[in-house]
Design a protein around this motif. Structure first.
Motif, mmCIF file in Angstrom:
data_model
loop_
_atom_site.group_PDB
_atom_site.id
_atom_site.type_symbol
_atom_site.label_atom_id
_atom_site.label_comp_id
_atom_site.label_asym_id
_atom_site.label_seq_id
_atom_site.Cartn_x
_atom_site.Cartn_y
_atom_site.Cartn_z
ATOM 1 N N LEU A 38 0.819 -1.214 0.000
ATOM 2 C CA LEU A 38 0.000 0.000 0.000
ATOM 3 C C LEU A 38 0.854 1.266 0.000
ATOM 4 O O LEU A 38 0.579 2.208 -0.736
ATOM 5 N N GLN A 39 1.894 1.289 0.848
ATOM 6 C CA GLN A 39 2.607 2.549 1.064
ATOM 7 C C GLN A 39 3.768 2.759 0.100
ATOM 8 O O GLN A 39 4.049 3.891 -0.284
ATOM 9 N N PHE A 46 -1.995 6.427 -4.230
ATOM 10 C CA PHE A 46 -2.840 6.821 -3.111
ATOM 11 C C PHE A 46 -2.567 8.266 -2.698
ATOM 12 O O PHE A 46 -3.473 8.986 -2.281
ATOM 13 N N VAL B 245 -3.777 5.030 4.472
ATOM 14 C CA VAL B 245 -2.567 4.246 4.720
ATOM 15 C C VAL B 245 -1.595 4.408 3.554
ATOM 16 O O VAL B 245 -0.423 4.751 3.752
ATOM 17 N N GLY B 246 -2.107 4.201 2.334
ATOM 18 C CA GLY B 246 -1.249 4.231 1.155
ATOM 19 C C GLY B 246 -0.592 5.584 0.957
ATOM 20 O O GLY B 246 0.609 5.673 0.675
ATOM 21 N N SER B 247 -1.349 6.653 1.171
ATOM 22 C CA SER B 247 -0.799 7.975 0.887
ATOM 23 C C SER B 247 0.254 8.391 1.915
ATOM 24 O O SER B 247 0.928 9.390 1.738
ATOM 25 N N GLY B 248 0.386 7.613 2.978
ATOM 26 C CA GLY B 248 1.427 7.921 3.959
ATOM 27 C C GLY B 248 2.827 7.713 3.380
ATOM 28 O O GLY B 248 3.772 8.366 3.790
ATOM 29 N N GLN B 249 2.946 6.799 2.437
ATOM 30 C CA GLN B 249 4.219 6.459 1.791
ATOM 31 C C GLN B 249 5.335 6.184 2.798
ATOM 32 O O GLN B 249 5.050 5.702 3.891
ATOM 33 N N GLY B 252 5.604 9.342 5.676
ATOM 34 C CA GLY B 252 4.362 9.879 6.201
ATOM 35 C C GLY B 252 4.192 11.354 5.872
ATOM 36 O O GLY B 252 5.109 12.006 5.372
ATOM 37 N N PHE B 275 -5.219 3.055 13.349
ATOM 38 C CA PHE B 275 -3.974 2.713 12.663
ATOM 39 C C PHE B 275 -3.832 3.498 11.358
ATOM 40 O O PHE B 275 -2.727 3.872 10.968
ATOM 41 N N ALA B 279 -0.628 5.479 10.157
ATOM 42 C CA ALA B 279 0.066 5.114 8.925
ATOM 43 C C ALA B 279 0.141 6.299 7.972
ATOM 44 O O ALA B 279 1.129 6.476 7.262
ATOM 45 N N GLU B 280 -0.908 7.139 7.984
ATOM 46 C CA GLU B 280 -0.902 8.282 7.075
ATOM 47 C C GLU B 280 0.125 9.324 7.524
ATOM 48 O O GLU B 280 0.851 9.881 6.706
ATOM 49 N N GLY B 283 3.781 7.265 8.128
ATOM 50 C CA GLY B 283 4.289 6.516 6.983
ATOM 51 C C GLY B 283 4.715 5.097 7.298
ATOM 52 O O GLY B 283 4.403 4.554 8.356
ATOM 53 N N PHE B 284 5.455 4.538 6.351
ATOM 54 C CA PHE B 284 5.925 3.160 6.458
ATOM 55 C C PHE B 284 6.828 3.007 7.690
ATOM 56 O O PHE B 284 6.731 2.037 8.432
ATOM 57 N N SER B 287 4.725 2.968 10.855
ATOM 58 C CA SER B 287 3.866 1.788 10.912
ATOM 59 C C SER B 287 4.677 0.545 11.254
ATOM 60 O O SER B 287 4.258 -0.289 12.048
#
Lengths: 610, 376
Positions: A38-39, A46, B245-249, B252, B275, B279-280, B283-284, B287
């Motif tokens: 996802l990230q 996203f 979550v995804g846009s946190g990359q 973050g 969460f 996560a946003e 980021g990774f 998380s």
């Protein structure tokens, strides 16, 4: 205690965690992989979705349930109100934006600024702020055709309350307002959100959960300027449930007008004594609930709460007054019940009653002579009841008064109901830490002591006499209907208790109450109706001590006028209480209103029959 | 006085305390409150902000944890069934006197605080199971009939929780129970029967259970597989959470700068989707740190279970670690769209008093097991 066999085997042989440790590592690796996907793998996509394209959710408020009268006629529903909102997060120059809105709507710019400031204070950041509320219909059409040019401006159509017959029963309906921060903390409002409109009083408050419905919404994709790109989904709001009230809208309106035309402050309540359904409930002066629906201004609110005659208060349940001579019903019940008097017992009234070196006067200075209970009720002889009251004592009065519901909530489902005072030795000890003085029993026996009742409590007492001694919980809502019209809940009559009185004694009292209205020298003759056999009792509650005629006193010191009654004598169908604040003598000010309401009730009944 | 009390606290704790577990929990607790501040900042304007309430709850929880450490673990064993029965009583009572919210009665209100018995029952059940296995475990492993009482111990709360209805929590209890059975020794025959029963009951349970689900519950399951069919309901939650979550990359968007959370695209972002906020904004990197911290807690708990002095201690430490494991997995999986939206709180991070306090009590019990492993 630590078992031998267990230690020999050792728990590590019986409980093994290796396998489960592997599982947990695998599960977390799975989460890690998903996070990676996802990230890191999909992150750019996203990120774009979250920044450039936003999915905005616009709430569509649900219309609140309608109120119908007992015959199913709509008395409160909803109408659309057009509000203009500003999405400040998309506005570059607030001055320019306000000038535009002012030109679009014709609303003065300074007013817009004031509205915006107020909205800013109570809303979290990023919320669209309402700058114009309930735009007049003339301005809506030009606005609708041009608003799409201003992406930061939004037209909101909200259903708001529409009072079909004007301010018919504002105290019963109650008014609406935005939920307070303090309310949000209450369990009652769990699940409510800031900005929600809730009932603040009356039926709107008590049945809020039933009638509020469920809000819907439109989910749309917008660009970074807030322009709508496309609608992604739509959830229609589901309207709230409808309520069938017990009131008869015509009788209610008639009673309201009567009080308004005479410019009285006070109360009219009509009830069906057989099941305690409230047919009409008027508290005067009243207010216009539609000002709340449109959003009340600070000045309007202050005017209402500072008004000397308290228009926001439902005096029928929140006003507490001395019952005056209407209390003689309790004194008589106690005297008969305790055997102190019977139907033929005569007591002498010389025009005063001497006790403890003080003379308690009868309202008729010459006295009534030797009277039995019947005449004593008809002519409202004070001295007769002084003697009865003294004979049974304050504890006796309190016990019988309590059985009529004095000093207790009637249980009507409205907030701010007061309990009144049903004095006794214990009550005085608790409140003043003083013993009860026998002289106080004497004024109490004609309702002039510490005793306080709400008009509804007094009506409950008279309605109980009318139906043979049973007290029910007064009812204002008969049924809850779904928007499709199916019955969801039907409110049954709830029995609260029995009055301490025998059927024979009820007949004695009823015949006295009949005499009050229908016999010569009866104090309530102004409520007389041909063929309807009205039975009632007048009352004049002193605001200050003394025997001065109210005519010569300033308004706020004049006596309160009471009349409580029911009709007809046999199988009563309606019971009415009228209180006119500072109205003077009960027979003169209150009885005619009660009579007129009863007359109207039977007229309406005859019309519906034909 | 106070000094003595404090010294007492340290005395109890310092004695053979597992600092790895304790410190990890304290770190994650702190991160949780910092994250909650950001998550709830926009959400509501109330007299007492959520993160402050959570701080109160954390203090209560830490105090309870201290109690759970200082009381001899044998007392818990002795009182396990009583604790279990009291909790079951609350679960029954909540059905009658609980607060209705959103069509379910899960809460009790005791004055200003409200609590959720279904959170408590997980710990109570583990204690009861531990006590049962301690007393009734044959040296060569469990026979099938030894499973009857444990199944009843698990089934009772499952039925009561399902009745609220809170199918998510009920399912979780089943999951926890099943996993606890994996750690206790069974005879081969029992293990085979247990696995077969598990496999063969899944399909009929799904078909049979489907008919009992409320429409919104069916909707949730359908939308989990096809989120686009319900973009406003639970499908919306899944889409928005995945975007968050995804846009946190990798690094973050920065603390309190998550657009998804600050603009409130996330529903229930202080509880179910906490969460996603983390996560946003973190980021990774953030998380993964959280995943590692949770893993440390779980694995450390299991390690303590393996060195426990008796079956009770081992089952309690393992069982509580399993509770933390499943709740973390289900909640985080939900936020990332690999699990249906079921409303299970994330241990130590989600807002919620009962959950937090019970998790800290659970940690206290694990520490207790560790501390008393050599006392005979």
């Amino acid at each position: 205690m630590s078992g031998d066999s267990l230690n020999m085997n050792g728990p590590y042989r019986l409980v093994k965690v290796g396998f489960i440790s592997v599982i947990s590592v695998l599960l977390f690796l799975g989460l890690f992989a998903r996070l990676w996907y996802l990230q890191l793998y999909m992150g750019d996509e996203f990120r774009i979705m979250s920044e450039d394209n936003r999915i905005r959710f616009v709430k569509v408020s649900a219309p609140r349930g309608m109120f119908l009268d007992r015959h199913g006629r709509i008395i409160v529903d909803n109408r659309p109100s057009f509000n203009v909102k500003l999405l400040t997060e998309y506005v570059e120059d607030i001055e320019v934006a306000l000038t535009e809105v002012s030109a679009l709507t014709g609303v003065d710019k300074t007013k817009l600024k004031a509205n915006l400031k107020r909205e800013r204070e109570k809303n979290p950041k990023f919320r669209p702020l309402t700058v114009v509320r309930d735009l007049s219909r003339d301005n809506v059409a030009p606005l609708v055709s041009r608003i799409h040019r201003y992406p930061a401006t939004e037209l909101e159509v909200l259903p708001i309350r529409n009072y079909v017959h004007g301010p018919l029963a504002p105290h019963l309906f109650g008014y609406l307002g935005e939920i307070d921060d303090d309310d949000l903390e209450l369990d009652k409002y769990r699940g409510y959100k800031i900005g929600d409109i809730i009932g603040k009083s009356g039926i709107e408050e008590h049945w809020d959960k039933e009638i509020r419905g469920k809000d819907g919404g439109i989910q749309m994709e917008v660009d970074s300027k807030g322009r709508e790109l496309k609608t992604l989904g739509r959830l229609d709001p589901s309207p709230g449930n409808n309520l069938v009230l017990t009131i008869d809208f015509e009788l209610q309106e008639y009673a309201r007008r009567l009080m308004k035309e005479k410019d009285h402050a006070g109360v009219v309540i009509a009830i069906n004594p057989q099941n305690f359904e409230i047919l009409a409930m008027v508290s005067a002066p009243d207010f216009d609930p539609s000002t709340f629906a449109r959003g009340i201004t600070a000045e309007q609110w202050n005017a209402l709460i500072k008004h000397p005659r308290h228009p926001l208060e439902n005096k029928g349940i929140s006003g507490q007054y001395p019952p005056g001579s209407t209390y003689k019903l309790i004194t008589a019940t106690a005297g008969l019940g305790e055997g102190f008097i019977d139907v033929d017992k005569k007591l002498y009234c010389p025009g005063y009653y001497r006790f403890g070196g003080r003379a308690f006067a009868c309202w008729k200075s010459g006295g009534h002579g030797r009277v039995k209970i019947h005449r004593a009720i008809v002519e409202s002889c004070d001295v007769f009841f002084y003697q009865v009251g003294y004979g049974v004592g304050i504890e006796g009065l309190a016990r019988y008064g309590g059985s009529y519901g004095f000093g207790k909530l009637t249980g009507i489902k409205l907030s701010n109901e007061k309990v009144g005072i049903n004095p006794s030795h214990k009550w005085k000890k608790d409140y003043f830490n003083l013993p009860w003085y026998p002289g106080e029993t004497i004024s109490s026996s004609i309702g002039q002591g510490y005793t306080l009742v709400t008009p509804l409590q007094l009506l409950v007492a008279f309605a109980a006499i009318a139906n043979g001694g049973t007290i029910y919980e007064p009812k204002i809502v008969n049924k809850i209907l779904s928007p499709e019209g199916e019955t969801i809940k039907e409110y049954k009559s709830i029995k609260k208790g029995e009055v301490l009185i025998s059927p024979e004694n009820i007949e004695i009292l009823k015949s006295g109450l009949y005499g009050v209205v229908n016999e010569s020298h009866g104090t309530g003759w102004r409520a007389r109706l041909e063929g309807r056999d009205v039975c009632g009792k007048t009352g004049t509650a002193q605001v200050i001590a003394g025997r001065m005629s109210s005519k010569y006193l300033p308004y706020e010191l004049r006596d309160h006028a009471w009349f409580a009654c029911f009709a007809p004598l046999e199988k009563p169908e309606i019971a009415v209480v009228v209180l006119v604040e500072h109205g003077g003598f009960g027979g003169a000010a209150a009885a005619p209103i009660a009579g007129a309401v009863i007359k109207k009730y039977f007229e309406l009944k005859d019309i519906s029959k034909n | 006085m106070i000094k003595d009390a404090i010294r007492d606290v340290f005395k109890t704790i310092s004695k053979k305390t597992d600092y790895v577990l304790l410190v990890t929990v304290l770190i994650i607790l702190t991160l949780g409150i910092i994250n909650l501040f950001s998550a709830s900042r926009m959400e509501e304007v109330a007299a007492v902000p959520l993160y402050i309430k959570q701080v109160y709850w954390a203090m209560i929880g830490l105090f309870m944890m201290y109690l759970a450490i200082s009381i001899d673990i044998r007392a818990f064993e002795r009182w396990a069934y009583v604790i279990y029965c009291v909790t079951i009583f609350f679960l029954i009572a909540v059905l009658f006197f609980g607060e209705r919210t959103g069509g379910a009665t899960r809460w009790f209100s005791l004055g200003p605080i409200s609590f959720q018995p279904s959170e408590v029952v997980k710990v109570a059940m583990i204690l009861a199971l531990g006590r049962y296995f301690q007393k009734n475990m044959p040296a060569d492993g469990l026979r099938i009939r030894d499973l009857i009482i444990p199944i009843i111990l698990a089934l009772l709360p499952v039925i009561l929780i399902a009745k609220e209805p809170d199918l998510g929590s009920a399912g979780l209890v089943v999951l926890i129970f099943g996993t606890v059975l994996l750690v206790v020794k069974m005879r081969t025959k029992t293990a085979v029967a247990f696995i077969l029963a598990g496999v063969f009951s899944t399909v009929p349970a799904f078909i049979f259970g489907w008919r009992f689900l409320k429409p919104y519950q069916r909707q949730r399951i359908v939308t989990f597989f096809r989120p686009d069919t319900d973009p406003l309901g639970s499908g919306y939650h899944i889409i928005q959470s995945k975007i968050a979550v995804g846009s946190g990359q990798f690094f973050g968007k920065g603390y309190m700068h998550g657009t998804q959370s600050q603009l409130q695209f996330l529903p229930e972002q202080h509880t179910d989707f906490i969460f996603s906020v983390l996560a946003e904004e973190w980021g990774f990197v953030g998380s993964v740190i959280i995943l590692i911290l949770l893993s440390i807690i779980i694995l450390r708990g299991l390690y303590i279970a393996s060195s426990a002095r008796d079956v009770f201690g081992a089952v309690v430490a393992a069982g509580l670690s399993i509770v933390i494991m499943w709740q973390s997995f289900v909640n985080i999986g939900m936020a990332m769209g690999i699990f249906p939206v079921v409303g299970i709180p994330l241990p130590f991070l989600s807002y919620g008093g009962t959950s937090l306090v019970m998790m800290l009590i659970g940690v206290g019990l694990i520490l207790n097991v560790n501390m008393r492993r050599n006392i005979f």
